[in-house]
Design a protein around this motif. Structure first.
Motif, PDB file in Angstrom:
ATOM      1  N   PRO A 114       0.741  -1.174   0.072  1.00  0.00           N
ATOM      2  CA  PRO A 114      -0.011  -0.083   0.112  1.00  0.00           C
ATOM      3  C   PRO A 114       0.651   1.241   0.225  1.00  0.00           C
ATOM      4  O   PRO A 114       0.408   2.317  -0.886  1.00  0.00           O
ATOM      5  CB  PRO A 114      -0.908  -0.046   1.364  1.00  0.00           C
ATOM      6  N   TRP A 115       1.928   1.411   0.759  1.00  0.00           N
ATOM      7  CA  TRP A 115       2.758   2.435   0.946  1.00  0.00           C
ATOM      8  C   TRP A 115       3.831   2.658  -0.564  1.00  0.00           C
ATOM      9  O   TRP A 115       3.486   3.803  -0.828  1.00  0.00           O
ATOM     10  CB  TRP A 115       3.897   2.241   1.915  1.00  0.00           C
ATOM     11  N   THR A 117       2.512   1.881  -3.293  1.00  0.00           N
ATOM     12  CA  THR A 117       1.574   2.030  -4.610  1.00  0.00           C
ATOM     13  C   THR A 117       1.354   3.600  -4.828  1.00  0.00           C
ATOM     14  O   THR A 117       1.045   4.232  -3.830  1.00  0.00           O
ATOM     15  CB  THR A 117       0.345   1.458  -4.418  1.00  0.00           C
ATOM     16  N   GLY A 119      -0.213   7.186  -5.332  1.00  0.00           N
ATOM     17  CA  GLY A 119      -1.428   7.771  -4.780  1.00  0.00           C
ATOM     18  C   GLY A 119      -2.681   7.851  -5.855  1.00  0.00           C
ATOM     19  O   GLY A 119      -3.692   7.555  -5.482  1.00  0.00           O
ATOM     20  N   ILE A 122      -3.901   4.329  -6.454  1.00  0.00           N
ATOM     21  CA  ILE A 122      -4.794   4.035  -4.954  1.00  0.00           C
ATOM     22  C   ILE A 122      -6.097   4.741  -4.941  1.00  0.00           C
ATOM     23  O   ILE A 122      -7.201   4.064  -4.841  1.00  0.00           O
ATOM     24  CB  ILE A 122      -4.047   4.658  -3.611  1.00  0.00           C
ATOM     25  N   THR A 167      -9.323   5.117   3.167  1.00  0.00           N
ATOM     26  CA  THR A 167      -8.309   4.848   2.100  1.00  0.00           C
ATOM     27  C   THR A 167      -6.784   5.576   2.327  1.00  0.00           C
ATOM     28  O   THR A 167      -5.907   4.671   2.054  1.00  0.00           O
ATOM     29  CB  THR A 167      -8.931   5.676   0.649  1.00  0.00           C
ATOM     30  N   GLN A 171      -3.395   3.441   2.866  1.00  0.00           N
ATOM     31  CA  GLN A 171      -2.153   3.596   2.362  1.00  0.00           C
ATOM     32  C   GLN A 171      -0.760   3.913   3.536  1.00  0.00           C
ATOM     33  O   GLN A 171       0.209   3.567   3.053  1.00  0.00           O
ATOM     34  CB  GLN A 171      -2.278   4.952   1.478  1.00  0.00           C
ATOM     35  N   ILE A 235      -5.221  11.458  -3.704  1.00  0.00           N
ATOM     36  CA  ILE A 235      -6.162  10.309  -3.435  1.00  0.00           C
ATOM     37  C   ILE A 235      -7.579  11.152  -3.454  1.00  0.00           C
ATOM     38  O   ILE A 235      -8.491  10.465  -4.355  1.00  0.00           O
ATOM     39  CB  ILE A 235      -5.776   9.597  -1.996  1.00  0.00           C
TER      40      ILE A 235
END
Length: 293
Positions: A114-115, A117, A119, A122, A167, A171, A235
């Motif tokens: 997640p980090w 990926t 923004g 995401i 979300t 992240q 995001i």
């Protein structure tokens, strides 16, 4: 003798630092100066012939703008809720990843996804998850008979902002997990062994050894994440664009939207206000760093 005792001036450290210093000057310092100058101008590119110095008018208009105060309130909720829960779940994940179990290295690597990926991706991915027509979340809830009909999560004001906060939490959890895990690995095991001999409980070891030992890591990571989340645009912009009815519009998104319609002077004034607020948040950390230095 004086000449022999005198330290020779070494220019190499300065030459090695110069490229990084030039990048900071041209990428950070000069744009900030330019933004400050633009904030005192009527700098609307839709009216290029009206560009000129107007003093504090942009700041007065910003402070009397109800959308600015709504965006500032949303930013406060976005940062406190998002960063606070990121830290809470990230700390739990760090404690779990610190334990010895089979496949720990793989789990640590996967937890970074997640980090790592972008923004934008995401935002698009979670927009699909929340979609009221073909989103996977609605599909799961319908199949489990939790809801009777699909919920347009991002299209109604009551659920849009909580959805984007979830979300940003998803992240940011790996960031806190990895940073805190690094801090956990630096704590001497002898302290835990001594605590075990004294009969300390798990809670006592957590609050009297682990958390105090991680104090500097916690302060640094919280400050960095507060600044990043406050400035986050990608995001929210990709999920809702700040809507519906400005319910998800944070200050950074409002600045981006104003700049998008070429009202750069007004956007610059809001950006300088946001920078001042973040600088105020960073003051305790800066003071602490100087004291330790």
């Amino acid at each position: 003798m004086k000449g022999l005792n005198r330290k020779r001036f070494n220019i190499w450290p300065y030459l090695l630092v110069t490229p990084a210093l030039l990048i900071v000057i041209f990428v950070v310092f000069l744009p900030v100066i330019n933004a400050i100058i633009m904030s005192f101008k009527s700098y609307d590119l839709r009216r290029p012939f009206d560009i000129g110095f107007i003093g504090l008018r942009n700041y007065k208009e910003v402070l009397s703008d109800p959308l600015f105060w709504d965006a500032l309130n949303n930013t406060l909720i976005w940062v406190v809720g998002g960063v606070g829960l990121q830290f809470f779940f990230g700390f739990i994940l760090a404690l779990l990843l610190h334990q010895k179990f089979r496949g720990r290295g793989v789990v640590r690597a996967v937890s970074l996804i997640p980090w790592a990926t972008p923004g934008v991706l995401i935002g698009l991915m979670w927009k699909w998850i929340y979609d009221g027509n073909y989103g996977v979340l609605n599909d799961i809830l319908l199949k489990l008979n939790i809801i009777d009909e699909a919920i347009p999560f991002l299209s109604q004001t009551s659920s849009a902002f909580p959805s984007v906060i979830v979300t940003i939490i998803w992240q940011g959890i790996p960031f806190f997990a990895i940073m805190l895990l690094a801090g956990l690995q630096g704590i001497s095991q002898e302290m835990y062994e001594a605590a075990d001999i004294d009969g300390a409980s798990s809670a006592q070891k957590l609050f009297r050894i682990t958390i105090p030992s991680l104090k500097n890591v916690i302060l640094t990571t919280l400050l960095l994440r507060i600044i990043w989340v406050s400035n986050s645009v990608d995001i929210i912009f990709n999920m809702t664009g700040g809507g519906p009815s400005y319910s998800t519009q944070t200050l950074s998104v409002y600045i981006f939207n104003k700049a998008n319609v070429l009202n750069l002077g007004y956007a610059s004034a809001m950006a300088i206000i946001l920078m001042a607020l973040l600088a105020f948040v960073a003051i305790p950390y800066i003071k602490k760093s100087f004291k330790e230095g």
